[in-house]
Design a protein around this motif. Structure first.
Motif, short mmCIF file in Angstrom:
data_model
loop_
_atom_site.label_atom_id
_atom_site.label_comp_id
_atom_site.label_asym_id
_atom_site.label_seq_id
_atom_site.Cartn_x
_atom_site.Cartn_y
_atom_site.Cartn_z
N ASN A 86 -7.46 43.48 -9.76
CA ASN A 86 -6.47 42.71 -9.01
C ASN A 86 -7.00 41.29 -8.87
OD1 ASN A 86 -4.76 41.56 -7.07
ND2 ASN A 86 -4.48 43.50 -6.00
N TYR A 142 -1.25 35.78 -0.50
CA TYR A 142 -1.57 36.94 -1.35
C TYR A 142 -0.51 38.02 -1.23
CZ TYR A 142 -3.53 41.34 -2.87
OH TYR A 142 -3.71 42.57 -3.48
N GLY A 199 -5.49 38.53 -8.16
CA GLY A 199 -5.01 37.82 -6.99
C GLY A 199 -5.88 38.10 -5.78
N TYR A 256 2.53 37.00 -2.95
CA TYR A 256 2.30 36.96 -4.40
C TYR A 256 2.40 38.35 -4.98
CZ TYR A 256 -0.32 36.49 -8.78
OH TYR A 256 -0.71 36.52 -10.09
N THR A 268 -9.29 36.42 -6.19
CA THR A 268 -9.18 35.00 -5.91
C THR A 268 -9.11 34.73 -4.41
OG1 THR A 268 -7.98 34.67 -8.00
CG2 THR A 268 -7.82 32.92 -6.35
#
Length: 232
Positions: free
Chosen positions: A121, A229, A123, A232, A126
């Motif tokens: 994952n 997040y 995302g 997203y 990050t």
């Protein structure tokens, strides 16, 4: 997956639960001649076999035991060259787990590793990276003008505030992802309680305002990251 889990459990039992501190100290002093080094490796071999409960894996367990001996031996001789003993410790543990992973998936190691990387994952990774050191640096830049006006407390641990901020932002991010916003309020309350005595004793309005701004900014960055997040 179950094979790796059992091997990891055997490692945790052998390295942490069944290794007395006197064994560790004896190994650090006597290194390759320490009898406890060989007891330790033999214990790993036995525990892994017991947990697997299948003699067909004895070669795999033997490879793990031999690699464990070599890694531990290298750590014993390399540790004196490190200022912080935690560095060789974590390198040692990383190498042990890496060997366990390779042994557990030796039949399709590359395919399994590629699948894990593809399913990461990115995302979430990050978001986690951002709320750690990048956020700490951003906050340092934003609060730079204010920090120059605050008297430093030399009794504080070096970089303690930075690491506290990183940990609290990780908690906030985790709570948002889990949808537990109320836990963030509990976290703010707990931090306020711990900070209350320090601020009361210092009787420093500038310090109080600085900590308050820093806390709100830290939580704000983590909350914003969590919202982005989730969206997203």
């Amino acid at each position: 997956m179950i094979l790796f889990t059992k091997l990891l459990l055997a490692h945790l039992i052998g390295d942490f639960l069944l290794q007395p501190n006197r064994w560790v100290l004896h190994k650090e002093v006597h290194k390759a001649t320490s009898k406890y080094l060989y007891f330790h490796v033999a214990l790993h071999f036995v525990v892994a076999l017991v947990l697997l409960w299948d003699l067909r894996y004895w070669k795999v367990v033997a490879v793990i035991a031999v690699s464990h001996y070599l890694i531990d031996l290298a750590k014993l001789y390399a540790t004196p060259y490190f200022r912080l003993k935690s560095i060789p410790f974590f390198i040692d543990q990383f190498l042990h787990v890496l060997v366990l992973y390779a042994c557990a998936y030796y039949g399709n190691l590359w395919e399994h590793t590629a699948q894990i990387i593809e399913n990461l994952n990115w995302g979430l990774i990050t978001a986690i990276v951002f709320v750690s050191f990048p956020s700490a640096i951003i906050m340092g830049k934003l609060l730079e003008a204010m920090s120059d006006k605050i008297e430093l407390d030399h009794k504080s641990l070096p970089n303690a505030g930075k690491y506290i901020g990183i940990i609290e932002r990780l908690f906030v991010l985790m709570f948002i992802i889990m949808g537990r916003w109320e836990a963030i309020g509990l976290l703010i309350g707990a931090k306020s309680v711990f900070r209350f005595n320090d601020l009361k004793e210092s009787n420093n309005r500038k310090l109080t305002e600085y900590i308050l701004i820093g806390t709100l900014l830290s939580f704000g960055l983590a909350i914003l990251t969590g919202i982005v997040y989730v969206a997203y």
